[in-house]
Design a protein around this motif. Structure first.
Motif, PDB file in Angstrom:
ATOM      1  N   LEU A   2     -59.453  28.267   2.946  1.00 31.16           N
ATOM      2  CA  LEU A   2     -59.726  27.871   1.664  1.00 31.16           C
ATOM      3  C   LEU A   2     -60.079  26.319   1.594  1.00 31.16           C
ATOM      4  N   TYR A   3     -60.676  25.941   0.413  1.00 28.82           N
ATOM      5  CA  TYR A   3     -60.770  24.677   0.301  1.00 28.82           C
ATOM      6  C   TYR A   3     -60.357  24.070  -0.933  1.00 28.82           C
ATOM      7  N   ARG A   4     -60.080  22.733  -1.095  1.00 31.04           N
ATOM      8  CA  ARG A   4     -59.797  22.196  -2.500  1.00 31.04           C
ATOM      9  C   ARG A   4     -60.559  20.952  -2.186  1.00 31.04           C
ATOM     10  N   GLY A   5     -61.357  20.635  -3.316  1.00 28.90           N
ATOM     11  CA  GLY A   5     -61.977  19.259  -3.486  1.00 28.90           C
ATOM     12  C   GLY A   5     -61.212  18.281  -4.529  1.00 28.90           C
ATOM     13  N   VAL A   6     -61.067  17.220  -4.237  1.00 23.25           N
ATOM     14  CA  VAL A   6     -60.514  16.175  -5.360  1.00 23.25           C
ATOM     15  C   VAL A   6     -61.121  15.082  -5.061  1.00 23.25           C
ATOM     16  N   ARG A   7     -61.349  14.153  -6.114  1.00 23.76           N
ATOM     17  CA  ARG A   7     -61.715  12.838  -5.951  1.00 23.76           C
ATOM     18  C   ARG A   7     -60.681  11.970  -5.089  1.00 23.76           C
ATOM     19  N   LEU A   8     -61.267  11.091  -4.387  1.00 22.94           N
ATOM     20  CA  LEU A   8     -60.360  10.392  -3.439  1.00 22.94           C
ATOM     21  C   LEU A   8     -59.269   9.258  -4.228  1.00 22.94           C
ATOM     22  N   ASP A   9     -59.594   9.060  -5.422  1.00 22.97           N
ATOM     23  CA  ASP A   9     -58.662   8.241  -6.192  1.00 22.97           C
ATOM     24  C   ASP A   9     -57.542   9.007  -6.489  1.00 22.97           C
ATOM     25  N   HIS A  10     -57.851  10.485  -6.957  1.00 24.03           N
ATOM     26  CA  HIS A  10     -56.558  11.517  -7.046  1.00 24.03           C
ATOM     27  C   HIS A  10     -55.801  11.693  -5.975  1.00 24.03           C
ATOM     28  N   HIS A  11     -56.713  11.955  -4.621  1.00 25.73           N
ATOM     29  CA  HIS A  11     -55.751  12.135  -3.448  1.00 25.73           C
ATOM     30  C   HIS A  11     -54.727  10.846  -3.362  1.00 25.73           C
ATOM     31  N   GLU A  12     -55.130   9.629  -3.394  1.00 24.71           N
ATOM     32  CA  GLU A  12     -54.296   8.686  -3.139  1.00 24.71           C
ATOM     33  C   GLU A  12     -53.349   8.518  -4.081  1.00 24.71           C
ATOM     34  N   VAL A  92     -61.734  16.785   0.839  1.00 28.40           N
ATOM     35  CA  VAL A  92     -61.756  18.207   0.972  1.00 28.40           C
ATOM     36  C   VAL A  92     -60.371  18.596   1.779  1.00 28.40           C
ATOM     37  N   TYR A  93     -59.462  19.436   1.121  1.00 32.91           N
ATOM     38  CA  TYR A  93     -58.374  19.996   2.075  1.00 32.91           C
ATOM     39  C   TYR A  93     -58.852  21.198   2.439  1.00 32.91           C
ATOM     40  N   HIS A  94     -58.547  21.374   3.738  1.00 30.15           N
ATOM     41  CA  HIS A  94     -58.695  22.831   4.349  1.00 30.15           C
ATOM     42  C   HIS A  94     -57.245  23.407   4.487  1.00 30.15           C
ATOM     43  N   LEU A  95     -57.311  24.554   3.807  1.00 33.70           N
ATOM     44  CA  LEU A  95     -55.891  25.621   3.775  1.00 33.70           C
ATOM     45  C   LEU A  95     -56.034  26.664   4.574  1.00 33.70           C
ATOM     46  N   ASP A  96     -55.144  26.908   5.310  1.00 36.71           N
ATOM     47  CA  ASP A  96     -55.261  28.031   6.294  1.00 36.71           C
ATOM     48  C   ASP A  96     -54.351  29.136   5.386  1.00 36.71           C
ATOM     49  N   GLU A  97     -54.850  30.262   5.019  1.00 34.83           N
ATOM     50  CA  GLU A  97     -54.409  31.344   4.205  1.00 34.83           C
ATOM     51  C   GLU A  97     -53.445  32.039   5.111  1.00 34.83           C
ATOM     52  N   THR A  98     -53.560  31.989   6.593  1.00 36.49           N
ATOM     53  CA  THR A  98     -52.617  32.917   7.472  1.00 36.49           C
ATOM     54  C   THR A  98     -51.275  32.087   7.161  1.00 36.49           C
ATOM     55  N   LEU A  99     -51.268  30.826   6.912  1.00 36.94           N
ATOM     56  CA  LEU A  99     -49.872  30.332   6.767  1.00 36.94           C
ATOM     57  C   LEU A  99     -49.036  30.382   5.478  1.00 36.94           C
ATOM     58  N   LYS A 138     -56.285  20.281   7.697  1.00 37.65           N
ATOM     59  CA  LYS A 138     -57.220  19.167   7.658  1.00 37.65           C
ATOM     60  C   LYS A 138     -57.439  18.649   6.277  1.00 37.65           C
ATOM     61  N   VAL A 139     -57.600  17.298   6.231  1.00 35.84           N
ATOM     62  CA  VAL A 139     -57.790  16.798   5.156  1.00 35.84           C
ATOM     63  C   VAL A 139     -59.147  15.838   5.526  1.00 35.84           C
ATOM     64  N   GLU A 140     -60.256  16.064   4.851  1.00 40.30           N
ATOM     65  CA  GLU A 140     -61.658  15.426   5.235  1.00 40.30           C
ATOM     66  C   GLU A 140     -62.196  14.656   4.079  1.00 40.30           C
ATOM     67  N   GLU A 141     -62.433  13.544   4.304  1.00 39.86           N
ATOM     68  CA  GLU A 141     -62.928  12.399   3.380  1.00 39.86           C
ATOM     69  C   GLU A 141     -64.644  12.927   3.315  1.00 39.86           C
ATOM     70  N   VAL A 142     -65.038  13.190   2.083  1.00 41.83           N
ATOM     71  CA  VAL A 142     -66.597  13.185   1.905  1.00 41.83           C
ATOM     72  C   VAL A 142     -67.037  12.538   0.925  1.00 41.83           C
ATOM     73  N   PHE A 143     -68.423  12.200   0.977  1.00 42.68           N
ATOM     74  CA  PHE A 143     -69.089  11.363   0.120  1.00 42.68           C
ATOM     75  C   PHE A 143     -70.254  12.053  -0.619  1.00 42.68           C
ATOM     76  N   HIS A 144     -70.369  11.815  -1.550  1.00 47.37           N
ATOM     77  CA  HIS A 144     -71.677  12.162  -2.285  1.00 47.37           C
ATOM     78  C   HIS A 144     -72.877  11.284  -1.954  1.00 47.37           C
ATOM     79  N   PRO A 145     -74.058  11.977  -1.664  1.00 51.60           N
ATOM     80  CA  PRO A 145     -75.002  11.230  -0.910  1.00 51.60           C
ATOM     81  C   PRO A 145     -75.428  10.044  -1.567  1.00 51.60           C
TER      82      PRO A 145
END
Length: 152
Positions: A2-12, A92-99, A138-145
């Protein structure tokens, strides 16, 4: 996954934690003009009511659910864009459902979601609080193009 996307300022601001806006596992629908009268909500307090309310608005009526998606691109969109066309840096947070069962995370999804294209899975901690960090692999930083990329 599963994936959860949030703005970087909200994450921080949250210190990297995934926290719900409310703390109620069950909610009662309110006649505030936002619910559908099509049988998706039920009379009285229920967990399904909390999930359905969450699909309308995060934390609606104090519910403790957090949005995730089965689709990485949907999460990336929510991390880098908003309804007004603004563009952001995101995470984007990567969440492992098996956990989930080991860490006390409950996942709910419906056959008839409000926004089917989002492939949403609503999750909550067993106690209605913060999502345990142990399910985030995993926590991955992503950018709008076209968003400005800050130098770090």
């Amino acid at each position: 996954m599963l994936y959860r996307g949030v703005r970087l300022d909200h994450h921080e601001a949250a210190g990297g934690r995934i926290c719900p806006r409310g703390g109620q596992i069950e909610v009662i629908p309110r006649h505030d003009g936002t619910i559908r009268y099509d049988g998706t909500f039920t009379y009285g307090y229920s967990e399904n009511n909390a999930v359905r309310a969450h699909h309308i608005e995060n934390g609606k009526w104090g519910g403790c659910f957090v949005s995730t998606s089965r689709n990485y691109e949907v999460a990336k969109f929510f991390a880098t864009s908003d309804e007004f066309g603004q563009q952001y840096h995101g995470v984007v947070y990567h969440l492992d459902e098996t956990l989930f069962s080991h860490h006390g995370v409950v996942a709910k999804e419906f056959d008839d979601p409000l926004y089917p294209q989002e492939e949403e899975v609503s999750i909550r901690a067993e106690d209605g609080g913060e999502i345990p960090a142990g399910v985030v692999v995993k926590v991955e930083e992503v950018f709008h193009p076209t968003a400005y990329r800050r130098n770090t």
